[in-house]
Write an enzyme that holds these catalytic residues in place. Structure first.
Site, short mmCIF file in Angstrom:
data_model
loop_
_atom_site.label_atom_id
_atom_site.label_comp_id
_atom_site.label_asym_id
_atom_site.label_seq_id
_atom_site.Cartn_x
_atom_site.Cartn_y
_atom_site.Cartn_z
N CYS A 1 0.90 -1.29 -0.06
CA CYS A 1 0.69 -0.11 -0.39
C CYS A 1 0.73 1.39 0.09
CB CYS A 1 -1.13 -0.24 1.64
SG CYS A 1 -2.53 -0.83 1.03
N ASP B 1 -21.55 11.68 -14.65
CA ASP B 1 -22.55 11.57 -14.55
C ASP B 1 -22.33 10.37 -12.77
OD1 ASP B 1 -21.65 9.02 -15.22
OD2 ASP B 1 -22.90 8.90 -16.50
C1 BEZ Z 1 0.77 -4.44 1.81
O1 BEZ Z 1 0.77 -3.67 1.47
O2 BEZ Z 1 1.93 -4.85 1.96
C2 BEZ Z 1 -0.11 -6.19 2.65
C3 BEZ Z 1 -1.24 -5.99 3.63
C4 BEZ Z 1 -2.27 -7.32 3.48
C5 BEZ Z 1 -1.68 -8.11 3.01
C6 BEZ Z 1 -0.37 -8.08 2.00
C7 BEZ Z 1 0.11 -6.88 1.89
#
Ligand code: BEZ
Length: 217
Positions: free
Chosen positions: A43, A133
Protein backbone atom coordinates in the site's frame (compact mmCIF):
# COMPACT_ATOMS: atom_id res chain seq x y z
CA UNK A 1 -21.82 -2.55 -7.14
CA UNK A 2 -22.54 -2.99 -10.83
CA UNK A 3 -21.28 -1.03 -13.82
CA UNK A 4 -23.75 1.72 -14.68
CA UNK A 5 -25.04 2.08 -11.13
CA UNK A 6 -24.78 5.41 -9.31
CA UNK A 7 -21.69 5.29 -7.09
CA UNK A 8 -22.79 5.64 -3.43
CA UNK A 9 -22.64 9.23 -2.25
CA UNK A 10 -21.23 8.36 1.18
CA UNK A 11 -20.37 10.92 3.83
CA UNK A 12 -16.82 10.07 4.84
CA UNK A 13 -14.10 11.28 7.21
CA UNK A 14 -10.75 11.78 5.54
CA UNK A 15 -7.29 13.22 6.04
CA UNK A 16 -8.72 16.40 4.46
CA UNK A 17 -11.83 16.57 6.65
CA UNK A 18 -15.38 15.29 6.21
CA UNK A 19 -16.79 15.16 2.70
CA UNK A 20 -19.38 13.60 0.47
CA UNK A 21 -17.98 11.55 -2.37
CA UNK A 22 -20.07 13.15 -5.15
CA UNK A 23 -19.22 16.66 -4.00
CA UNK A 24 -15.55 15.75 -3.91
CA UNK A 25 -15.60 14.33 -7.46
CA UNK A 26 -17.49 17.44 -8.66
CA UNK A 27 -18.31 17.63 -12.37
CA UNK A 28 -15.37 15.56 -13.53
CA UNK A 29 -14.23 11.96 -13.24
CA UNK A 30 -13.26 10.22 -10.01
CA UNK A 31 -11.09 7.30 -9.02
CA UNK A 32 -11.53 5.54 -5.69
CA UNK A 33 -8.77 3.18 -4.46
CA UNK A 34 -9.12 0.95 -1.44
CA UNK A 35 -6.26 -0.42 0.65
CA UNK A 36 -6.00 -3.28 3.16
CA UNK A 37 -4.34 -1.30 5.94
CA UNK A 38 -2.01 1.55 6.87
CA UNK A 39 1.67 0.81 7.45
CA UNK A 40 1.73 -2.10 4.99
CA UNK A 41 4.45 -2.23 2.35
CA UNK A 42 2.52 -2.72 -0.90
CA UNK A 43 0.00 0.00 0.00
CA UNK A 44 2.83 2.39 0.80
CA UNK A 45 4.37 1.87 -2.66
CA UNK A 46 0.93 2.30 -4.24
CA UNK A 47 0.04 5.57 -2.58
CA UNK A 48 3.43 7.11 -3.25
CA UNK A 49 3.01 6.08 -6.92
CA UNK A 50 -0.48 7.65 -7.02
CA UNK A 51 0.96 10.89 -5.64
CA UNK A 52 3.71 10.89 -8.30
CA UNK A 53 1.03 10.44 -10.94
CA UNK A 54 -1.23 13.28 -9.71
CA UNK A 55 -0.35 15.44 -12.78
CA UNK A 56 -1.45 12.61 -15.10
CA UNK A 57 -4.78 12.16 -13.30
CA UNK A 58 -5.33 15.92 -13.15
CA UNK A 59 -4.62 16.26 -16.89
CA UNK A 60 -7.48 13.78 -17.43
CA UNK A 61 -9.83 15.68 -15.04
CA UNK A 62 -9.85 12.76 -12.58
CA UNK A 63 -9.94 13.37 -8.81
CA UNK A 64 -8.38 10.73 -6.60
CA UNK A 65 -9.54 9.43 -3.24
CA UNK A 66 -8.22 6.47 -1.24
CA UNK A 67 -9.64 4.41 1.62
CA UNK A 68 -7.79 2.34 4.19
CA UNK A 69 -9.29 0.50 7.17
CA UNK A 70 -7.62 2.64 9.85
CA UNK A 71 -8.38 5.95 11.51
CA UNK A 72 -7.58 9.39 10.16
CA UNK A 73 -4.96 9.81 12.88
CA UNK A 74 -3.24 6.58 11.76
CA UNK A 75 -3.42 7.82 8.16
CA UNK A 76 -1.64 11.04 9.21
CA UNK A 77 1.37 9.13 10.55
CA UNK A 78 1.37 6.74 7.60
CA UNK A 79 1.41 9.68 5.13
CA UNK A 80 4.84 10.59 6.53
CA UNK A 81 6.09 7.14 5.47
CA UNK A 82 4.44 7.45 2.05
CA UNK A 83 6.18 10.79 1.53
CA UNK A 84 9.53 9.45 2.71
CA UNK A 85 9.27 6.34 0.51
CA UNK A 86 8.46 8.36 -2.61
CA UNK A 87 10.62 11.36 -1.74
CA UNK A 88 7.45 13.46 -1.91
CA UNK A 89 6.48 16.86 -0.53
CA UNK A 90 2.86 15.94 0.18
CA UNK A 91 0.01 13.47 -0.11
CA UNK A 92 -2.42 15.78 -1.84
CA UNK A 93 -5.50 13.54 -2.15
CA UNK A 94 -7.75 12.55 0.78
CA UNK A 95 -7.56 9.15 2.48
CA UNK A 96 -10.86 7.95 3.97
CA UNK A 97 -10.92 6.25 7.37
CA UNK A 98 -12.87 3.02 7.89
CA UNK A 99 -11.76 1.46 11.18
CA UNK A 100 -15.18 -0.19 11.64
CA UNK A 101 -15.02 -1.61 8.05
CA UNK A 102 -18.57 -0.41 7.46
CA UNK A 103 -17.61 1.05 4.08
CA UNK A 104 -15.55 -2.00 3.17
CA UNK A 105 -18.60 -4.21 3.74
CA UNK A 106 -20.90 -1.82 1.92
CA UNK A 107 -18.62 -1.70 -1.15
CA UNK A 108 -18.03 -5.49 -1.12
CA UNK A 109 -14.28 -5.04 -0.73
CA UNK A 110 -13.29 -7.57 1.93
CA UNK A 111 -10.57 -10.11 1.10
CA UNK A 112 -11.42 -13.27 3.11
CA UNK A 113 -7.88 -14.66 2.69
CA UNK A 114 -6.08 -11.73 4.33
CA UNK A 115 -6.70 -11.01 8.02
CA UNK A 116 -5.35 -8.39 10.40
CA UNK A 117 -3.79 -9.09 13.82
CA UNK A 118 -7.29 -9.35 15.36
CA UNK A 119 -8.35 -11.92 12.74
CA UNK A 120 -10.63 -9.50 10.87
CA UNK A 121 -10.62 -9.68 7.07
CA UNK A 122 -8.68 -6.90 5.36
CA UNK A 123 -9.95 -4.80 2.48
CA UNK A 124 -9.02 -5.94 -1.00
CA UNK A 125 -7.44 -3.52 -3.47
CA UNK A 126 -10.51 -2.25 -5.26
CA UNK A 127 -10.45 0.39 -7.97
CA UNK A 128 -13.66 2.20 -8.90
CA UNK A 129 -13.74 4.72 -11.74
CA UNK A 130 -16.74 7.05 -11.69
CA UNK A 131 -17.90 9.23 -14.60
CA UNK A 132 -19.14 12.83 -14.48
CA UNK A 133 -22.68 11.37 -14.33
CA UNK A 134 -21.62 9.65 -11.03
CA UNK A 135 -22.14 6.23 -12.57
CA UNK A 136 -19.64 3.44 -12.05
CA UNK A 137 -17.66 3.01 -15.29
CA UNK A 138 -15.10 0.43 -14.22
CA UNK A 139 -14.26 -1.70 -11.22
CA UNK A 140 -11.26 -3.96 -10.66
CA UNK A 141 -10.60 -6.04 -7.57
CA UNK A 142 -7.10 -7.25 -6.68
CA UNK A 143 -6.20 -9.40 -3.70
CA UNK A 144 -4.23 -7.70 -0.93
CA UNK A 145 -1.03 -9.45 -2.04
CA UNK A 146 -0.96 -7.94 -5.57
CA UNK A 147 -0.17 -4.25 -6.03
CA UNK A 148 -1.89 -2.36 -8.82
CA UNK A 149 -0.42 -1.14 -12.10
CA UNK A 150 -1.22 2.57 -12.21
CA UNK A 151 -0.06 2.97 -15.81
CA UNK A 152 -2.84 0.52 -16.69
CA UNK A 153 -5.34 2.65 -14.79
CA UNK A 154 -4.35 5.72 -16.82
CA UNK A 155 -4.71 3.61 -19.96
CA UNK A 156 -8.25 2.52 -19.05
CA UNK A 157 -9.18 6.10 -18.15
CA UNK A 158 -8.02 7.17 -21.63
CA UNK A 159 -10.19 4.43 -23.13
CA UNK A 160 -13.21 5.24 -20.92
CA UNK A 161 -13.02 8.92 -21.75
CA UNK A 162 -12.62 8.30 -25.49
CA UNK A 163 -15.37 5.70 -25.76
CA UNK A 164 -17.76 7.83 -23.68
CA UNK A 165 -17.87 10.37 -26.49
CA UNK A 166 -16.91 8.56 -29.73
CA UNK A 167 -18.52 5.53 -31.32
CA UNK A 168 -15.44 3.36 -30.96
CA UNK A 169 -14.07 0.67 -28.67
CA UNK A 170 -10.40 0.10 -27.89
CA UNK A 171 -8.73 -3.22 -28.79
CA UNK A 172 -6.36 -5.42 -26.80
CA UNK A 173 -3.35 -3.59 -25.39
CA UNK A 174 -4.54 -0.31 -26.91
CA UNK A 175 -2.64 2.80 -25.92
CA UNK A 176 -3.82 6.40 -26.37
CA UNK A 177 -3.35 7.40 -29.99
CA UNK A 178 -3.58 3.84 -31.31
CA UNK A 179 -6.10 2.44 -33.79
CA UNK A 180 -9.61 1.80 -32.45
CA UNK A 181 -12.47 -0.50 -33.48
CA UNK A 182 -15.67 0.93 -34.89
CA UNK A 183 -18.58 -0.03 -32.62
CA UNK A 184 -20.61 -2.97 -33.98
CA UNK A 185 -23.78 -0.85 -33.55
CA UNK A 186 -22.52 1.65 -36.17
CA UNK A 187 -23.68 0.28 -39.50
CA UNK A 188 -23.05 0.91 -43.22
CA UNK A 189 -23.11 4.50 -44.36
CA UNK A 190 -22.92 5.94 -40.86
CA UNK A 191 -19.64 4.08 -40.33
CA UNK A 192 -18.00 5.39 -43.52
CA UNK A 193 -19.27 8.90 -42.80
CA UNK A 194 -18.02 8.94 -39.21
CA UNK A 195 -14.80 7.10 -39.94
CA UNK A 196 -13.62 7.88 -43.50
CA UNK A 197 -10.29 6.14 -42.85
CA UNK A 198 -11.97 2.92 -41.67
CA UNK A 199 -10.19 -0.30 -42.70
CA UNK A 200 -12.03 -3.63 -42.72
CA UNK A 201 -9.88 -6.68 -42.04
CA UNK A 202 -10.78 -9.87 -43.96
CA UNK A 203 -11.55 -12.83 -41.71
CA UNK A 204 -12.45 -16.46 -42.63
CA UNK A 205 -16.09 -16.00 -41.64
CA UNK A 206 -16.42 -13.32 -44.29
CA UNK A 207 -18.19 -11.15 -41.73
CA UNK A 208 -17.11 -7.52 -41.91
CA UNK A 209 -16.85 -6.78 -38.21
CA UNK A 210 -13.11 -6.20 -37.81
CA UNK A 211 -13.34 -2.50 -38.58
CA UNK A 212 -10.32 -0.39 -37.57
CA UNK A 213 -10.10 3.37 -37.57
CA UNK A 214 -7.43 5.81 -36.47
CA UNK A 215 -8.32 7.21 -33.06
CA UNK A 216 -10.97 9.91 -33.61
CA UNK A 217 -10.13 13.46 -32.47
C1 BEZ B 1 0.64 -4.74 1.84
O1 BEZ B 1 0.09 -3.69 1.56
O2 BEZ B 1 1.84 -4.85 1.78
C2 BEZ B 1 -0.17 -5.95 2.24
C3 BEZ B 1 -1.33 -5.79 2.97
C4 BEZ B 1 -2.06 -6.92 3.34
C5 BEZ B 1 -1.63 -8.18 2.98
C6 BEZ B 1 -0.48 -8.32 2.22
C7 BEZ B 1 0.26 -7.19 1.86
Amino acid sequence: MKLGEIFPNESVSTTQGDLKIHDYFGDGWGIFFTHPADYTPVCTTELSMVQKMVPEFTKRNVKMIALSCNSVSDHGGWCEDIKAHGNLEEVSFPIIEDPSRDLAVKFGMLDPDEKDAAGLPLTARAVFIVGPDKKLKLSILYPATTGRNFDELLRVIDSLQLTAYKKVATPANWQAGGDCMVLPSVKGEEATKLFPKMRVEDVPSGKQYMRFTPQPE
